[in-house]
Structures are given as structure tokens and as C-alpha cells.
Enzyme design. Structure first.
Site: not given
Ligand code: PAF
Length: 510
Positions: A29, A36, A189-190
Site C-alpha cells: 500500500m 518492503h 508504514s504507520r
Molecule cells: O499488507 C498490506 O500492505 C496490504 O494489506 C495488502 C496485502 C497490500 C493488501 O492491500
């Protein structure tokens, strides 16, 4: 390969048709952080597939409007990070692309109640339905070979594994352990929304979980109330703190080796989750199956690849048979047998060729126990109650702290009934006879013709499956793999995939 940014669903279909390669898919997201990056680089290093990262803030998984509005948006930086860490393509669809209005083909899915009503599902109504809907939509568009997800969102991972099974999707889920920041808090991310004080609180929360893990390693128990008390004393607002079975999210049972201690806290407007896995011992893989199914070769390779101890229980029965023959002991005479069992020690030691030798009473018998003479009596000896009891006890001693892969005929049913992964490896009689015939390490087998070998195998199967104690039987929860037509490496990879699917990567971290 030219790096591309794709924004439209029609484009993604074109792109997929043209790449001529399998896809690793990393859904995100945005607001990418080292967690990530680890997902993208792991996918890159795993294979030569094309890496596709998606960036889409899925409105359906936000139960709170403010949370959606506040969700950090850093798209330019995300593009740079993705490309410089191994993404070949980035998919940045709009809301209308993912959920075109009036499109009857969009399936709005429900997450399974059993998994979504616990933990985060208690307060985030509809969140996991939204996650399932978007991931299913993305998978249908992208059709990747592998889907990469973080273990940080463990409940999400379980629900998505369930989705893949339920919808019979042809995609393998690969997970990476929770990535932690310098101060021990899980990367999220938060985190950018946290004030200094809030960060201190989450740091305390995470360190309490990590401490509980350490204590559990020594004491094999945790005191949830004690942790809650400590967190409350710091005025940390706890949404939940639970000790559960890691796969079913039901109450943990006494016999569970791996369990999940998971919590969510609120810091101001931000809600943060963290968890640890608690383990009584390291994981155990049990591989059972008839003679000649390829068990030994496969088990040895798995032990090497996963850095596990290799427990060849068959070698223990063979070593004992060897000693009984050597000392001319009539194993039918109970007293004699009992006397000899009192003083037996069977141990495995690595030799200079990084292989394993088996010693009985300090004498190395690795080679000698493979003769046809031993093969012809081992089944009888291993069906003696006293012998089995004695050796099962020895095997459990070796497996006390886990971290091993054991092969035999009753590992999953008797020796380690709580093994995390149970495999029943088998092959047709024809295939097994052919394999034994070409087994260079078995001199006797080469002298025997194929038909006689088949008869011997049938006889051995019959004896093993019909003996009274611990007969050769597939455990109810074992996965059967028929190895006819598969190479050894294919079977090994399949079992390693099953292990990785089952065992959280995080449990490997001390
Ligand atoms: O974990 C996440 O970032 C989200 O829940 C995902 C898997 C991208 C789905 O929107």
C-alpha cells in the site's frame, strides 16, 4: 529488461502476455520501508522470475475514514525504492481500475470467520474482507507464480493462505520474517505517524513481547496477566494481547509446540500490532514411508539444506540387529534381550566427509548395517516390543530440543506425533525395486535380480505394515508424496516448500 510503470488493468494484461516469464508479486500500500525492501529483494534473489510490485491503498480494508485519510502517501519515493531494490515493474492502479463502478465481475469476498474474528478482526470490522477482495482481484489480474508477504501481519498471512486454498489459486505464498527497526519495533508504514513519546511506548510493548519469548524459551510458559500489568503501568492502551495456536488462532493447547503471542496497542490515533512465536523446542519434520521410497536420500538432503539434525531411525534398528547377530544373541529370549538393551548406546557422529556415521557401543557400523543379512532380519527385530520401546525412547531423547528431520516408519505416528510437518513418502513397488537395483551403496541388491527384489520389497512392506507395535502407517495429518517420476531434487524442494509454508520464518530467529 525495461522497467515499466503500469497504471491500467488493460495494460497489465498486455504486459503479462509479453513478458514470457513467471511473476513474483509483491503487493503493497506504498510508503515503502525496509520491510518492503526485504520482500522485493528476497523475491529477486529467490529465482529469475519477473518482479512486480503493486502500490494501491485499498479503501475496502480501512474500517476508519480518518485512518484512510492519514495513511502516508509517498508515491515518487516508492517508485524509486521499488526499482532500485529489484522491481522490474510497478503497478499503480486507481480506485476505478481495481473497483470499476457497475462492474459485476468484481467479487467482494468474505474472510473465513474462524480466522478473521480473532485478534485484529475483533475491532477492525470488515478489514480482512477488504484484504481478501483486493488480493483476489490483484491475483486474478496478475496471475503470479509467487506471492510475497510479510509475517508481520501474521493474521493477514493466514487468511490469504486460506484464500489461496479456498479458491484453488495456482500461486505459492512466500513469507519473510517481521523486520524490526534499530529499537526493536516492527517496521510499519504507520510508524511515521508516531510521536517520540508514542514510539517509546511501542518500543516498551515490543520489548515486553521479546522478553516473554526469552522467558518462554527457559520456562516453557508465559504469564499474560503479568505482561498486561506491566503495559498498563506504562498507561499503554491494549486492544488485545493473546496467546493462541499459530495456525487456527484458537486457544493454545498443552501439546502445541509453537504458539503465537500477539498484541495490538493504541498510541494516540495510531494502532500498532506486534507478535512473537513461542517455541517449546525447534521444529521437527517426520518422514515415514516404506523401504526404497527414497526416504534416506531425501531426508539427508533436507537436513543439509535446512540445517537440521538428521535422525535415521532405521539405522538405529539396523545397528541393534547387527549387534545381536555379532554377539549371537537369541533375540527371542526376553531376558537376554533385556540384558543387552541395558548397556546399549547408539549415537550418530558427523564424519570428515560431512556425512553421518552410526556407532553402537562406540563401534562404527555405518557400512556393515547395510548388508542383505541385516536387511533380512531388521524387520523382525524391530517388531519386538522391548526393542521398539527402547529405541523410541532413545529417539525422543535425541529429539528433545527439536531442530531435526527424522526418517523411519513410525515417526509421525509414534515417535514424534506432534512433529510440525509429517510426510509419508512412497513409490510403487516397481519403482522402488528399480531404485534399489541401481543403488551403488547396496552391494547385495546389485547381486539380486529385479523380480526377487520386488518380492523382497513386498514381503518387507507386509511385515512392516502388519506388525503389532507401531506398524508402518500414514499418520492422519501426514502429507503423502508419491515419488514415481519425480527427481530427488523435486521431492526435496516440495518438502522444503511445505516446511516453509508451515513454519514461520521468524522461528529461525534467535
Ligand atoms: O499488507 C498490506 O500492505 C496490504 O494489506 C495488502 C496485502 C497490500 C493488501 O492491500
Amino acid at each position: 529488461m525495461k522497467k515499466v510503470i503500469i497504471r491500467k488493468t488493460e495494460e497489465i494484461e498486455n504486459w503479462r502476455r509479453n513478458i514470457n516469464n513467471d511473476i513474483n508479486f509483491i503487493p503493497t500500500m506504498g510508503n515503502l520501508h525496509n520491510g518492503h525492501i526485504k520482500l522485493i529483494s528476497t523475491a529477486k534473489n529467490d529465482n529469475s522470475n519477473v518482479n512486480l510490485v503493486s502500490i494501491f491503498i485499498n479503501p475496502l480494508q480501512f474500517d476508519n475514514k480518518l485512518d484512510l485519510e492519514n495513511y502516508p502517501k509517498t508515491i515518487d519515493n516508492d517508485i524509486k525504492i521499488s526499482f532500485s531494490n529489484g522491481a522490474d515493474a510497478i503497478f499503480i492502479p486507481s480506485n476505478e481500475d481495481i473497483y470499476p463502478p457497475n462492474n459485476k465481475n468484481i467479487k467482494f469476498l468474505k474472510a473465513p470467520i474462524e480466522l478473521s474474528s480473532a485478534l485484529c478482526g475483533l475491532n477492525r470490522i470488515g478489514h480482512f474482507d477488504g484484504v481478501c477482495t483486493v488480493v483476489y482481484r490483484l491475483l486474478s489480474l496478475i496471475k503470479p507464480k509467487n506471492l510475497y508477504l510479510g509475517e508481520k501481519d501474521w493474521q493477514q498471512l493466514l487468511i490469504l493462505k486460506n484464500l489461496v486454498l479456498r479458491k484453488k489459486l495456482n500461486v505459492a505464498i512466500k513469507s519473510i520474517p517481521t523486520q524490526r527497526d534499530f529499537d526493536g519495533i516492527p517496521l510499519s508504514s504507520r510508524n511515521v505517524n508516531l510521536s517520540k513519546k508514542e514510539r517509546q511506548l511501542i518500543r516498551f510493548f515490543s520489548s515486553e513481547l521479546l522478553e516473554a519469548k526469552k522467558i518462554f524459551q527457559q520456562e516453557k510458559k508465559i504469564n499474560l496477566n503479568e505482561i498486561i500489568k506491566k503495559l498498563s503501568a506504562k498507561k499503554i492502551s491494549i486492544e488485545y494481547l493473546e496467546h493462541l495456536h499459530p495456525y487456527t488462532l484458537q486457544k493454545v493447547r498443552l501439546e502445541d509446540n509453537i504458539s503465537l503471542l500477539a498484541g495490538a496497542i493504541r498510541c494516540g490515533e495510531t494502532r500498532l500490532i506486534d507478535h512473537v512465536f513461542l517455541m517449546k523446542r525447534r521444529p521437527i519434520i517426520a518422514i515415514d514411508g516404506p523401504a526404497g521410497s527414497g526416504k534416506s536420500t531425501v531426508t539427508k538432503l533436507i537436513a543439509k539444506k535446512l540445517k537440521l539434525l538428521y535422525l535415521d531411525t532405521g539405522a538405529m534398528y539396523r545397528a541393534l540387529s547387527w549387534l545381536l547377530i555379532k554377539e549371537s544373541i537369541d533375540y527371542k529370549k526376553e531376558k537376554k534381550l533385556q540384558d543387552i538393551l541395558k548397556d546399549i548406546s547408539i549415537v550418530f557422529k558427523s564424519n570428515t566427509n560431512s556425512k553421518q556415521d552410526v556407532y553402537i557401543n562406540n563401534y562404527c557400523v555405518t557400512e556393515e548395517i547395510r548388508s542383505q543379512k541385516i536387511s533380512s532380519i531388521v524387520s523382525k527385530i524391530s517388531s519386538i516390543n522391548k526393542v521398539r520401546k527402547f529405541l523410541v525412547k532413545e529417539q525422543r531423547k535425541i529429539g528433545e530440543s527439536g531442530g531435526l528431520v527424522a526418517e523411519g516408519r513410525d515417526i509421525g505416528t509414534t515417535v514424534f506425533p506432534h512433529a510440525e510437518l509429517k510426510i509419508f513418502l512412497t513409490a510403487s513397488i516397481d519403482e522402488r525395486a528399480k531404485r534399489r537395483k541401481s543403488d551403488k551403496s547396496s552391494k547385495d541388491s546389485q547381486e539380486i535380480d529385479l523380480n526377487t527384489l520386488k518380492e523382497l520389497i513386498k514381503k518387507r512392506d507386509f511385515e512392516d505394515s502388519n506388525r503389532e507395535i507401531s506398524p508402518l502407517r500414514k499418520a492422519n495429518d501426514a502429507i503423502e508424496i508419491i515419488t514415481d517420476g519425480y527427481s530427488i531434487n523435486e521431492v526435496v524442494d516440495k518438502i522444503i516448500d511445505l516446511y516453509n509454508e508451515k513454519i514461520p520464518k521468524e522461528t529461525e530467529i534467535k
